[in-house]
Design a protein around this motif. Structure first.
Motif, PDB file in Angstrom:
ATOM      1  N   TYR A 249       0.768  -1.171   0.067  1.00 34.73           N
ATOM      2  CA  TYR A 249       0.124  -0.100   0.111  1.00 34.73           C
ATOM      3  C   TYR A 249       0.866   1.168   0.064  1.00 34.73           C
ATOM      4  O   TYR A 249       1.792   1.440   1.046  1.00 34.73           O
ATOM      5  CB  TYR A 249      -0.770   0.012   1.215  1.00 34.73           C
ATOM      6  CG  TYR A 249      -1.688   1.290   1.381  1.00 34.73           C
ATOM      7  CD1 TYR A 249      -2.615   1.587   0.439  1.00 34.73           C
ATOM      8  CD2 TYR A 249      -1.609   1.875   2.555  1.00 34.73           C
ATOM      9  CE1 TYR A 249      -3.300   2.680   0.689  1.00 34.73           C
ATOM     10  CE2 TYR A 249      -2.248   3.126   2.718  1.00 34.73           C
ATOM     11  CZ  TYR A 249      -3.147   3.423   1.772  1.00 34.73           C
ATOM     12  OH  TYR A 249      -3.940   4.767   2.074  1.00 34.73           O
ATOM     13  N   LYS A 252      -2.151   7.905  -1.308  1.00 39.80           N
ATOM     14  CA  LYS A 252      -2.404   8.797  -2.533  1.00 39.80           C
ATOM     15  C   LYS A 252      -2.997  10.030  -2.280  1.00 39.80           C
ATOM     16  O   LYS A 252      -3.380  10.824  -3.000  1.00 39.80           O
ATOM     17  CB  LYS A 252      -2.851   8.192  -3.682  1.00 39.80           C
ATOM     18  CG  LYS A 252      -2.268   6.983  -4.225  1.00 39.80           C
ATOM     19  CD  LYS A 252      -0.932   6.985  -5.017  1.00 39.80           C
ATOM     20  CE  LYS A 252      -0.549   5.880  -5.467  1.00 39.80           C
ATOM     21  NZ  LYS A 252      -1.115   5.156  -6.311  1.00 39.80           N
ATOM     22  N   SER A 293      -4.379   1.767   7.957  1.00 39.26           N
ATOM     23  CA  SER A 293      -3.755   2.082   6.723  1.00 39.26           C
ATOM     24  C   SER A 293      -2.421   2.241   6.965  1.00 39.26           C
ATOM     25  O   SER A 293      -1.469   2.054   6.061  1.00 39.26           O
ATOM     26  CB  SER A 293      -4.363   3.039   5.995  1.00 39.26           C
ATOM     27  OG  SER A 293      -5.777   2.700   5.361  1.00 39.26           O
ATOM     28  N   GLY A 376      -4.016  -3.739  -9.187  1.00 43.72           N
ATOM     29  CA  GLY A 376      -3.595  -2.424  -8.496  1.00 43.72           C
ATOM     30  C   GLY A 376      -2.095  -2.354  -8.351  1.00 43.72           C
ATOM     31  O   GLY A 376      -1.582  -1.159  -8.275  1.00 43.72           O
ATOM     32  N   THR A 380       0.412   0.564  -9.911  1.00 38.72           N
ATOM     33  CA  THR A 380       1.502   1.486  -9.078  1.00 38.72           C
ATOM     34  C   THR A 380       3.000   1.277  -9.565  1.00 38.72           C
ATOM     35  O   THR A 380       3.558   2.183  -9.745  1.00 38.72           O
ATOM     36  CB  THR A 380       1.516   1.108  -7.520  1.00 38.72           C
ATOM     37  OG1 THR A 380       0.217   1.091  -6.989  1.00 38.72           O
ATOM     38  CG2 THR A 380       2.519   1.875  -6.818  1.00 38.72           C
ATOM     39  N   GLU A 588     -11.309   6.186  -4.950  1.00 39.97           N
ATOM     40  CA  GLU A 588     -10.302   5.163  -5.012  1.00 39.97           C
ATOM     41  C   GLU A 588      -9.732   5.034  -3.868  1.00 39.97           C
ATOM     42  O   GLU A 588      -9.076   3.783  -3.367  1.00 39.97           O
ATOM     43  CB  GLU A 588      -9.494   5.967  -6.223  1.00 39.97           C
ATOM     44  CG  GLU A 588      -8.012   5.140  -6.183  1.00 39.97           C
ATOM     45  CD  GLU A 588      -8.212   3.809  -6.773  1.00 39.97           C
ATOM     46  OE1 GLU A 588      -7.398   2.899  -6.683  1.00 39.97           O
ATOM     47  OE2 GLU A 588      -9.245   3.491  -7.482  1.00 39.97           O
ATOM     48  N   SER A 589      -9.660   6.057  -2.545  1.00 34.92           N
ATOM     49  CA  SER A 589      -9.086   5.823  -1.583  1.00 34.92           C
ATOM     50  C   SER A 589      -9.759   4.676  -0.874  1.00 34.92           C
ATOM     51  O   SER A 589      -9.100   4.211  -0.019  1.00 34.92           O
ATOM     52  CB  SER A 589      -9.423   7.180  -0.727  1.00 34.92           C
ATOM     53  OG  SER A 589     -10.467   7.379  -0.599  1.00 34.92           O
ATOM     54  N   GLN A 592      -8.205   1.706  -1.806  1.00 33.24           N
ATOM     55  CA  GLN A 592      -6.944   1.360  -1.351  1.00 33.24           C
ATOM     56  C   GLN A 592      -6.743   1.064  -0.015  1.00 33.24           C
ATOM     57  O   GLN A 592      -6.300  -0.016   0.450  1.00 33.24           O
ATOM     58  CB  GLN A 592      -6.143   2.836  -1.453  1.00 33.24           C
ATOM     59  CG  GLN A 592      -5.952   3.125  -2.968  1.00 33.24           C
ATOM     60  CD  GLN A 592      -5.230   4.455  -3.221  1.00 33.24           C
ATOM     61  OE1 GLN A 592      -5.407   5.436  -2.178  1.00 33.24           O
ATOM     62  NE2 GLN A 592      -4.832   4.890  -4.186  1.00 33.24           N
ATOM     63  N   GLU A 595      -7.685  -2.796   0.105  1.00 31.39           N
ATOM     64  CA  GLU A 595      -6.713  -3.404  -0.150  1.00 31.39           C
ATOM     65  C   GLU A 595      -5.576  -3.716   0.895  1.00 31.39           C
ATOM     66  O   GLU A 595      -4.973  -4.636   1.283  1.00 31.39           O
ATOM     67  CB  GLU A 595      -5.807  -3.082  -1.404  1.00 31.39           C
ATOM     68  CG  GLU A 595      -4.656  -3.650  -1.773  1.00 31.39           C
ATOM     69  CD  GLU A 595      -4.726  -5.148  -1.794  1.00 31.39           C
ATOM     70  OE1 GLU A 595      -3.808  -5.846  -1.849  1.00 31.39           O
ATOM     71  OE2 GLU A 595      -5.766  -5.531  -2.943  1.00 31.39           O
TER      72      GLU A 595
END
Length: 708
Positions: A249, A252, A293, A376, A380, A588-589, A592, A595
C-alpha cells in the motif's frame, strides 16, 4: 502444405510451381490488430530444427490426455512436464482454446493441421497472433538479409526494440522449418520458392501511427546513489526470484499525489527519526490515512529498504533512504524497488508483449510466479516507471518503453520468465488451483468467460450475483429491460443495511464502451431501490471517458478479473463481508484502504505460521538456557528476520493467545522466574496444530448461511 522436397529448399534448389502451390487454394490471412498480437515467438524443447515436430507431439499429447493440465507429457526430449507447463509457450499463438478451468483443448486450426499435415494452419495462426511474423518476409522478398538486418527492421519499422537477436532467430527458425527460408551463406538468409508462393497470403500489419517513434542515438544514464548501486550490483538470479511479490500500500491522499511524491513525503517525515504516534498523526493530516492503513504503508516502506525501526516504536530512514532523499529521483526509486519487489523493471521488456495493467498482472502470475493477478500493484509499478521516464503512456492506459527504459533494462539483471529459452533459475511453482476452493475457482473462471460473452449478457449477470453471494452478500439477480441487473445488500459497520446496485456489462472486445452504459439509468435504479452505492462490472474499462463519467456520477468500476481475484482470495484468506463495501465504493481511496486492510489480515495469518515454526524449531533444538521456550521479545527478534515485514508485538501476542486458547491448547507457558520473562513452548507438532485449527472449521460445516 503439399509434400515437397524440404532438403532441396534448404539447399536453395528450384522446385516446380505445381509442387509448391497447394491443391486447395487458401484464403489470405489478415492479422489481428497490432495491440492484440504478442511479441514473444514460441520456442519448444528439442532445438531450433525440430520446432514443428515438437509442436505436433505436444498437440497430440494434449488430445491424448484430454487436455488435463496436471497430466504429464513428453515432447520427445525425454523430459516429463505437465500440460500446464508445456503449453505456456504456445498459449497465445492460436493453437489452443480454453476448455474448462483444469483443461485446455487444441483449436480448430490446430486440429486441421494434425488431420491434413498442411502447415498453412500453423503459420496462418502464428501470423494472426504474433507480431512481426509474416511481416518478416516482406523485406527478405527483395533481397537476402542477415539476422541482424531483420532485427533492425523489427526495431525501426515495427517498434520492437529487442535487446538481443533471440526473437528474430526464433521466427527465422520456424520459417526454415516451414520451408520458407534457408541460409544462402553462413550469414545471409534468403527466401525459397515455397516462401515466395505463400508470402502473399500473409497480409502485413503493423503498429498504429499514433505509436511514439523509437528514438535512436546514445542514451545517457546517471549512476544511482552508492547504496542503491551496491544493491543492484549484488543482485543474483536467485535474489530476483526471492523478491517480495506484493508491492503493498502506498497512500495517494485525495488523488492529488503520485506514488513517488507520497513516498518522498513519508520518508522525509521520518528523517532523522519519528515516533510511531507522531508518524500516524502526520499521515492522518497529510493523506487522510487511518491507523490501519498506516500499518500497511509502513510495511511497504520497510520492505522497500527505505525505513527501519531504530528504537522502541521509533523509525528512521535507512542509509539507502537517506541517500535517496538527497535527490528523491523517481529513476533511483524504480531501481531500488527492482531490488526489493518482483516484476518491476521486468515490466519494460514485457511491454513488447502486453501493454495494459490487467494483461501484465496475468503475465506476472503465469511467467514470474507472483501469487495473484494484482492489477492495482501493477498500476502502481507503471506509475513509478512512468515518473522515472522509463515508460510512456502512448494511449489511454496503454504503455510502451522509452529509450531510457530500454537502456536501463539492458544494463540491469532481470528475472527471466519461467519456461523461457535459456532460463536457468529455479522458481517455486505457483499455487495449484487444487489448493483453493473448487467453488471459488469455478466461479472466478465463469466471471472471466462470461465477461466476454456479449451475446449472452444474462450469463455475466448471474455470475456477478453468484460472486457477491459467495462473498457473503444478500444477492438478488433481477435483470430484464428497464430493471437493475443485480441488487446486493449487507449489514454495514454501523449495523445498518447497505444496498448496492450492480450493473453487469459483457464485451467481446474486452473493453466496455461508453455508449453501452447509461449512467442516468443507473442513478434512477439507485433511487428506485434506495441504494447507497452503484458498481459497474465488466471485462475492462480502458476508455478514459467512461472512467471520468463514472467518477462524475459516483459509480464504482470493477473488472471481472478483479472480482474473480477477490473471489479466489476470499477462499484463501476470508474477511468479513462488510469489508467489501470499500471494494465497491466509487472513491479510489476506499479501494486502497480495502486492499491495505486485507493485506494486514494476510500478514497476521502468515505471522501465525511463522510463530509456530519458530517454536517448533526451538523445541527441537532445546538447550539448558531456553529449555525449548521463548519469550515474546525473543519470538519477535527471530520472526523479524525471517519474515518480509516486521510484526507488531500486539500481533504476536494475539497469535500466542490463539494458540493457548482452550480450543487449541498447542502452546504452554513457563512462568517468569530468576529474571527470566514469561516464555512459551510448543507441545504439538506443526501438523497437529494445523489439524486442531482446521477442526474448528469442520465443526461449523453444515450450518446454513443464515441460522433461524
Amino acid at each position: 502444405m503439399p509434400e515437397i522436397n524440404m532438403n532441396m529448399q534448404r539447399e536453395g534448389k528450384s522446385v516446380t510451381e505445381s509442387r509448391i502451390i497447394p491443391k486447395h487454394r487458401h484464403e489470405p490471412v489478415k492479422p489481428h490488430p497490432w495491440q492484440s498480437r504478442v511479441s514473444g515467438m514460441p520456442y519448444l524443447p528439442g532445438g531450433s530444427k525440430r520446432q514443428l515436430e515438437a509442436l505436433r507431439i505436444l498437440l497430440r499429447e494434449i488430445v491424448r490426455v484430454d487436455g488435463l493440465k496436471t497430466a504429464s507429457v513428453d515432447l520427445g526430449d525425454g523430459t516429463n512436464r505437465t500440460v500446464r507447463d508445456a503449453v505456456k509457450q504456445i498459449a497465445p499463438t492460436g493453437m489452443l482454446e480454453r476448455a474448462e478451468r483444469d483443461r485446455v483443448s487444441i483449436s480448430a486450426p490446430a486440429k486441421q493441421w494434425l488431420d491434413t499435415g498442411d502447415n498453412y494452419w500453423v503459420f496462418s495462426e502464428f501470423h494472426r497472433n504474433v507480431r512481426f511474423f509474416g511481416e518478416l518476409l516482406v523485406p527478405i522478398l527483395r533481397q537476402p538479409l542477415t539476422v541482424r538486418d531483420l532485427n533492425g527492421i523489427a526495431e525501426k519499422e515495427y517498434q520492437l526494440p529487442w535487446s538481443t537477436l533471440d526473437q528474430t532467430r526464433r521466427r527465422i527458425n520456424w520459417f526454415i522449418d516451414f520451408g520458407f527460408l534457408h541460409y544462402k551463406t553462413n550469414l545471409l538468409i534468403d527466401i525459397t520458392d515455397v516462401g515466395r508462393a505463400y508470402a502473399p497470403l500473409l497480409l502485413p500489419g503493423g503498429p498504429s501511427k499514433t505509436v511514439i517513434p523509437v528514438q535512436t542515438g546514445p542514451v545517457e544514464v546517471n549512476d544511482p546513489p552508492s547504496a542503491i548501486k551496491t544493491l543492484l550490483e549484488d543482485l543474483t538470479r536467485q535474489g530476483l526470484v526471492s523478491r517480495s511479490p506484493i508491492l503493498g500500500y502506498i497512500p495517494k491522499g485525495n488523488g492529488d499525489l503520485d506514488a513517488v511524491r507520497s513516498i518522498e513525503l513519508l520518508v522525509n517525515s521520518a528523517s532523522p527519526s519519528i515516533s510511531r504516534a507522531d508518524w500516524i498523526l502526520f499521515c492522518e493530516k497529510t493523506f487522510g490515512m487511518s491507523e490501519g492503513s498506516f500499518g500497511a504503508a509502513l510495511t511497504t516502506l520497510t520492505k522497500s529498504g527505505l525505513i527501519e525501526q531504530s528504537g522502541m516504536n521509533v523509525f528512521s530512514p535507512t542509509e539507502v533512504g537517506q541517500q535517496w532523499l538527497e535527490t528523491a529521483s523517481a529513476l533511483d526509486l524504480a531501481r531500488l524497488f527492482h531490488t526489493r519487489f518482483g516484476f518491476f523493471l521486468e515490466i519494460i521488456p514485457a511491454l513488447n508483449e502486453y501493454d495494459r495493467a490487467p494483461e501484465l498482472a496475468r503475465m506476472a502470475v503465469d511467467q514470474f510466479g507472483l501469487p495473484r493477478a494484482d492489477v492495482g500493484g501493477i498500476r502502481t509499478r507503471l506509475q513509478i516507471l512512468k515518473a522515472a521516464g522509463l515508460i510512456t503512456e502512448r494511449a489511454n492506459w496503454r504503455y510502451q518503453s522509452t529509450p531510457l527504459g530500454d537502456e536501463i533494462a539492458a544494463r540491469t539483471l532481470l528475472q527471466e520468465p519461467m519456461g523461457a529459452e535459456g532460463s536457468t533459475h529455479e522458481t517455486e511453482a505457483a499455487p495449484s488451483q487444487d489448493a483453493f476452493s473448487a467453488a471459488s475457482a469455478a466461479l472466478a473462471e465463469e466471471l472471466n468467460i462470461a465477461g466476454l460473452a456479449s451475446d449472452s449478457p444474462m450469463r455475466l449477470e448471474k455470475a456477478v450475483a453468484d460472486a457477491f453471494r459467495y462473498l457473503g452478500f444478500e444477492s438478488q439477480h433481477i435483470g430484464g429491460a428497464g430493471k437493475t441487473d443485480v441488487l446486493v445488500s449487507v449489514i454495514g459497520p454501523d449495523r445498518k443495511p447497505v444496498r448496492i446496485i450492480v450493473d453487469a456489462k459483457a464485451a467481446k472486445s474486452g473493453g466496455v464502451a461508453e455508449g453501452s452504459v447509461s449512467f442516468d439509468t443507473l442513478l434512477e435504479h439507485k433511487r428506485q431501490h434506495q441504494a447507497d452505492l452503484v458498481v459497474l462490472v465488466g471485462p475492462g474499462f480502458d476508455d478514459g471517458r467512461i472512467r471520468a463519467r463514472a467518477l462524475q456520477n459516483e459509480v464504482a468500476l470493477l473488472t471481472t478479473a478483479e472480482l474473480a481475484a477477490v473471489v479466489r482470495r476470499q477462499a484463501r484468506h476470508p474477511i468479513s463481508t462488510e469489508s467489501f463495501i470499500k471494494l465497491v465504493h466509487w472513491q479510489e481511496s476506499s479501494r486502497q484502504e480495502f486492499e491495505a486492510e486485507w493485506t494486514q489480515v494476510e500478514r497476521k495469518i502468515a505471522l501465525l505460521g511463522h510463530i509456530v515454526g519458530v517454536l517448533a524449531k526451538e523445541a527441537q533444538d532445546a538447550d539448558d538456557v531456553t529449555l525449548g521456550a521463548l519469550s515474546s521479545d525473543q519470538i519477535y527478534l527471530i520472526v523479524r528476520d525471517q519474515s518480509e515485514t516486521r510484526p507488531s508485538p500486539n500481533d504476536i501476542s494475539n497469535a500466542l493467545t490463539l494458540l493457548q486458547h482452550p480450543l487449541v491448547q498447542s502452546i504452554r507457558t513457563r512462568p517468569a522466574s530468576s529474571g527470566r520473562p514469561l516464555s512459551y513452548y510448543l507441545v504439538d507438532s506443526p501438523i497437529l496444530v494445523s489439524k486442531k485449527i482446521a477442526s474448528l472449521a469442520v465443526s461449523l460445516e453444515g450450518l446454513s448461511e443464515h441460522v433461524d
